[in-house]
Enzyme design. Structure first.
Site, PDB file in Angstrom:
ATOM      1  N   TYR A 140       0.847  -1.201   0.000  1.00 10.37           N
ATOM      2  CA  TYR A 140       0.000   0.000   0.000  1.00 10.37           C
ATOM      3  C   TYR A 140       0.880   1.248   0.000  1.00 10.37           C
ATOM      4  CZ  TYR A 140      -2.812   3.793   1.850  1.00 10.37           C
ATOM      5  OH  TYR A 140      -3.395   5.018   2.047  1.00 10.37           O
ATOM      6  N   HIS A 188     -10.715  -0.225  10.818  1.00 13.93           N
ATOM      7  CA  HIS A 188     -10.067   0.870  11.548  1.00 13.93           C
ATOM      8  C   HIS A 188     -10.493   0.914  13.006  1.00 13.93           C
ATOM      9  CE1 HIS A 188      -9.854   2.174   7.284  1.00 13.93           C
ATOM     10  NE2 HIS A 188      -8.603   2.346   7.651  1.00 13.93           N
ATOM     11  N   ILE A 206      -7.151  -5.766  20.856  1.00 11.91           N
ATOM     12  CA  ILE A 206      -5.973  -4.880  20.829  1.00 11.91           C
ATOM     13  C   ILE A 206      -4.847  -5.657  20.157  1.00 11.91           C
ATOM     14  CG2 ILE A 206      -4.283  -3.656  22.244  1.00 11.91           C
ATOM     15  CD1 ILE A 206      -6.493  -3.207  24.318  1.00 11.91           C
TER      16      ILE A 206
HETATM   17  N1  UDP Z   1      -5.929  -1.630  16.045  1.00  8.28           N
HETATM   18  C1  UDP Z   1      -6.271  -2.518  17.062  1.00  8.28           C
HETATM   19  N2  UDP Z   1      -7.421  -3.230  16.934  1.00  8.28           N
HETATM   20  C2  UDP Z   1      -8.258  -3.121  15.856  1.00  8.28           C
HETATM   21  C3  UDP Z   1      -7.908  -2.205  14.820  1.00  8.28           C
HETATM   22  C4  UDP Z   1      -6.726  -1.475  14.942  1.00  8.28           C
HETATM   23  O1  UDP Z   1      -5.550  -2.645  18.057  1.00  8.28           O
HETATM   24  O2  UDP Z   1      -9.284  -3.817  15.805  1.00  8.28           O
HETATM   25  C5  UDP Z   1      -4.688  -0.829  16.168  1.00  8.28           C
HETATM   26  C6  UDP Z   1      -3.712  -0.996  15.011  1.00  8.28           C
HETATM   27  O3  UDP Z   1      -2.831  -2.065  15.274  1.00  8.28           O
HETATM   28  C7  UDP Z   1      -3.007   0.369  14.989  1.00  8.28           C
HETATM   29  C8  UDP Z   1      -4.084   1.324  15.486  1.00  8.28           C
HETATM   30  O4  UDP Z   1      -5.065   0.530  16.140  1.00  8.28           O
HETATM   31  O5  UDP Z   1      -1.951   0.382  15.915  1.00  8.28           O
HETATM   32  C9  UDP Z   1      -4.742   2.094  14.364  1.00  8.28           C
HETATM   33  O6  UDP Z   1      -5.148   1.163  13.370  1.00  8.28           O
HETATM   34  P1  UDP Z   1      -6.044   1.547  12.129  1.00  8.28           P
HETATM   35  O7  UDP Z   1      -6.309   0.278  11.365  1.00  8.28           O
HETATM   36  O8  UDP Z   1      -7.225   2.331  12.608  1.00  8.28           O
HETATM   37  O9  UDP Z   1      -5.163   2.540  11.278  1.00  8.28           O
HETATM   38  P2  UDP Z   1      -3.672   2.371  10.630  1.00  8.28           P
HETATM   39  O10 UDP Z   1      -2.712   2.821  11.693  1.00  8.28           O
HETATM   40  O11 UDP Z   1      -3.495   0.951  10.211  1.00  8.28           O
HETATM   41  O12 UDP Z   1      -3.720   3.319   9.484  1.00  8.28           O
END
Ligand code: UDP
Length: 330
Positions: A140, A188, A206
């Protein structure tokens, strides 16, 4: 004079269309609705179709007096890109190449491009600056970086001017409640947490608590989608006024851990939001926080919703009123 917004039915695209319309722009939306929603299209002129369709692009560029393109249409999931990189090269890189070719053919010389913090990969320092090394750790980020580089060469060869905006973690919804975040499947963090608060999921997982951060969970820089949208409008204005290309980070400059985000959402929703510890997600850097000083000084960007509370409150407002996203009938 009109602005063509590709991907204008998507999450960040639709909020940017709202901002452009509020600023008095004439907006044309092009979206294939693979991920976008017809209910999110706010512009009067909408073409449902693909940017890889040369006849459709000829039609749009011939019919309308377009002076700039704001280009969102893309795939944007890190995990999926690792599973299926060729899909990302096609939907992101090939599609951008087709769009830029048609822009060249029709003499459209300005583009605002939706890029990402994933272009940096594992950061070498925090906060991340635009001059820091770009070493993406997933397809990506790699495809978005390839497009940034394509833009650089197009400027040199054809005089196409571009602003690439590297977003950190977009969240929140339009304050008027009409548009918000609706992905299927949702991956997300903030919308997932709010789905738990709505009783649509049992718990949030988490993804790892053994990172080198204070509470062991990943730290991200969350930015309100309307502040992102406003940055696109400012970028477009700057392109018109100065004819100068640039690359800008967009974040609030403050990081919040996954646990802090869940805790804040518990306070705002009044729901206990059960959380379970799970394994790390592949490709997640421990900490991503932006330095957005360049966007502030050069674009005159001032985020309005710079607290995590405001961001989650506006997302909660959308989710509560649209429990089934754009399929909700309210
Ligand atoms: N995350 C999490 N549980 C979830 C979705 C995301 O712990 O169900 C964590 C993910 O590992 C990252 C943060 O939340 O550290 C933000 O993730 P997201 O997918 O929202 O955005 P990204 O950082 O991938 O753009």
């Amino acid at each position: 004079m009109s602005v063509l917004v590709t991907g204008g039915a998507g999450y960040i695209g639709s909020h940017t269309v709202a901002e452009l319309l509020a600023s008095g722009e004439d907006v044309i939306v092009l979206d294939n609705l693979q991920k976008g929603h017809s209910g999110a299209v706010l512009a009067d002129t909408f073409y449902q179709g693909d940017i890889r369709d040369p006849q459709l692009l000829d039609q749009i560029f011939t019919r309308h007096d377009i002076d700039a393109v704001v280009h969102f249409a893309a795939d944007s999931l890190v995990g999926e890109s690792v599973q299926d990189p060729l899909k990302y090269y096609d939907n992101n890189v090939v599609a951008a190449q087709r769009l830029l070719s048609k822009m060249k053919e029709h003499n459209v010389k300005r583009i605002v491009f939706s890029s990402t913090a994933a272009t940096y990969g594992e950061p070498k320092r925090i906060p991340i600056r635009e001059t820091d090394p770009t070493e993406p750790t997933n397809p990506y980020g790699e495809t978005k970086l390839a497009i940034e580089k394509m833009l650089k060469w197009c400027e040199q060869a054809y005089g196409t001017k571009s602003v690439s905006l590297r977003y950190f973690n977009a969240a929140g919804a339009h304050p008027d409640g009409r548009i918000g975040e609706d992905h299927d499947p949702e991956t997300h963090l903030i919308p997932i947490i709010l789905q738990v608060a709505l009783g649509q999921r049992e718990h949030v997982s988490i993804f790892g608590d053994d990172y080198p951060t204070e509470d062991g969970t990943c730290i991200r820089d969350y930015i309100h989608v309307m502040d992102l949208a406003n940055a696109h409008w400012l970028a477009l204005k700057r392109l018109r006024e100065t004819n100068e290309s640039g690359i800008y980070n967009l974040g609030n400059g403050t990081g919040f851990s996954v646990k802090q985000v869940i805790e804040t959402a518990r306070r705002i929703t009044g729901h206990p939001i059960p959380a379970q510890m799970g394994p790390r997600r592949a490709g997640d850097p421990a900490v991503l926080v932006a330095s957005s000083g360049k966007a502030k000084s050069e674009l005159g960007w001032k985020p309005k919703y710079d607290s995590l509370e405001q961001i989650i409150e506006s997302a909660w407002n959308w989710h509560r009123n649209h429990p089934a996203g754009y399929r909700s009938h309210i």
